[in-house]
Every structure is written in structure tokens, then in C-alpha cells.
Motif scaffolding. Structure first.
Motif, PDB file in Angstrom:
ATOM      1  N   UNK A   1       0.829  -1.201   0.000  1.00 51.14           N
ATOM      2  CA  UNK A   1       0.000   0.000   0.000  1.00 51.14           C
ATOM      3  C   UNK A   1       0.868   1.258   0.000  1.00 51.14           C
ATOM      4  N   UNK A   2       1.922   1.265   0.802  1.00 51.49           N
ATOM      5  CA  UNK A   2       2.816   2.428   0.837  1.00 51.49           C
ATOM      6  C   UNK A   2       3.490   2.644  -0.516  1.00 51.49           C
ATOM      7  N   UNK A   3       3.877   1.552  -1.177  1.00 56.04           N
ATOM      8  CA  UNK A   3       4.487   1.686  -2.497  1.00 56.04           C
ATOM      9  C   UNK A   3       3.503   2.301  -3.492  1.00 56.04           C
ATOM     10  N   UNK A   4       2.274   1.802  -3.520  1.00 50.52           N
ATOM     11  CA  UNK A   4       1.300   2.300  -4.486  1.00 50.52           C
ATOM     12  C   UNK A   4       0.810   3.706  -4.162  1.00 50.52           C
ATOM     13  N   UNK A   5       0.758   4.073  -2.897  1.00 53.55           N
ATOM     14  CA  UNK A   5       0.228   5.388  -2.524  1.00 53.55           C
ATOM     15  C   UNK A   5       1.272   6.501  -2.574  1.00 53.55           C
ATOM     16  N   UNK A   6       2.526   6.191  -2.230  1.00 54.85           N
ATOM     17  CA  UNK A   6       3.509   7.257  -2.113  1.00 54.85           C
ATOM     18  C   UNK A   6       4.730   7.082  -3.004  1.00 54.85           C
ATOM     19  N   UNK A   7       5.291   5.905  -3.063  1.00 54.51           N
ATOM     20  CA  UNK A   7       6.558   5.727  -3.767  1.00 54.51           C
ATOM     21  C   UNK A   7       6.360   5.756  -5.279  1.00 54.51           C
ATOM     22  N   UNK A   8       5.466   4.929  -5.809  1.00 49.56           N
ATOM     23  CA  UNK A   8       5.271   4.884  -7.253  1.00 49.56           C
ATOM     24  C   UNK A   8       4.795   6.219  -7.828  1.00 49.56           C
ATOM     25  N   UNK A   9       3.848   6.931  -7.209  1.00 46.01           N
ATOM     26  CA  UNK A   9       3.489   8.249  -7.763  1.00 46.01           C
ATOM     27  C   UNK A   9       4.631   9.264  -7.707  1.00 46.01           C
ATOM     28  N   UNK A  10       5.493   9.160  -6.721  1.00 44.47           N
ATOM     29  CA  UNK A  10       6.612  10.094  -6.628  1.00 44.47           C
ATOM     30  C   UNK A  10       7.673   9.803  -7.687  1.00 44.47           C
ATOM     31  N   UNK A  11       7.823   8.545  -8.083  1.00 46.82           N
ATOM     32  CA  UNK A  11       8.850   8.157  -9.033  1.00 46.82           C
ATOM     33  C   UNK A  11       8.344   8.232 -10.472  1.00 46.82           C
ATOM     34  N   UNK A  12       7.055   8.170 -10.685  1.00 50.45           N
ATOM     35  CA  UNK A  12       6.479   8.124 -12.035  1.00 50.45           C
ATOM     36  C   UNK A  12       6.912   9.283 -12.934  1.00 50.45           C
ATOM     37  N   UNK A  13       6.986  10.526 -12.461  1.00 49.21           N
ATOM     38  CA  UNK A  13       7.428  11.602 -13.361  1.00 49.21           C
ATOM     39  C   UNK A  13       8.882  11.452 -13.821  1.00 49.21           C
ATOM     40  N   UNK A  14       9.672  10.691 -13.112  1.00 49.77           N
ATOM     41  CA  UNK A  14      11.075  10.526 -13.464  1.00 49.77           C
ATOM     42  C   UNK A  14      11.305   9.412 -14.478  1.00 49.77           C
ATOM     43  N   UNK A  15      10.295   8.592 -14.726  1.00 45.45           N
ATOM     44  CA  UNK A  15      10.438   7.464 -15.642  1.00 45.45           C
ATOM     45  C   UNK A  15       9.894   7.818 -17.020  1.00 45.45           C
ATOM     46  N   UNK A  16      10.541   7.343 -18.078  1.00 45.14           N
ATOM     47  CA  UNK A  16      10.143   7.727 -19.442  1.00 45.14           C
ATOM     48  C   UNK A  16       9.032   6.847 -20.019  1.00 45.14           C
TER      49      UNK A  16
END
Length: 53
Positions: free
Chosen positions: A29-44
Motif C-alpha cells: 500500500x505504501x508503495x502504491x500510494x507514495x513511492x510509485x506516484x513520486x517516481x512516475x514523473x522521473x520514468x520515461x
């Protein structure tokens, strides 16, 4: 590592299994709520490598 977590959890084996499942769900849940949205703009993801004619 996982053995240390198993030894730290209190109770008999069935309680440890339930607590371990709760910990896994909390991490997912922590990955889907905070980590993945924070990293998504950095991925192409929006850059395509295949061009259409």
C-alpha cells in the motif's frame, strides 16, 4: 533478514503469519500510494521507441 522479522513477531505461528501478511500489505500500500506516484514523473513512460509510418 526474513528470519529475523519472523523471530521478532510475537505469538504462535498462525499469529505471526497474519502479522506478516499485514506487514506485506502495508508495504505494498505504501508503495502504491507514495513511492510509485513520486517516481512516475522521473520514468520515461511517455517516450515511444517505435515510430509509425
Amino acid at each position: 533478514m526474513y528470519g529475523a522479522i519472523w523471530r521478532i513477531l510475537p505469538g504462535p505461528a498462525w499469529v505471526k503469519a497474519i502479522l506478516a501478511l499485514i506487514l506485506i500489505l502495508a508495504v505494498v500500500a505504501a508503495l502504491f500510494l507514495w513511492v510509485f506516484p513520486a517516481v512516475a514523473p522521473l520514468l520515461p513512460f511517455d517516450q515511444q521507441t517505435v515510430e509509425t509510418p
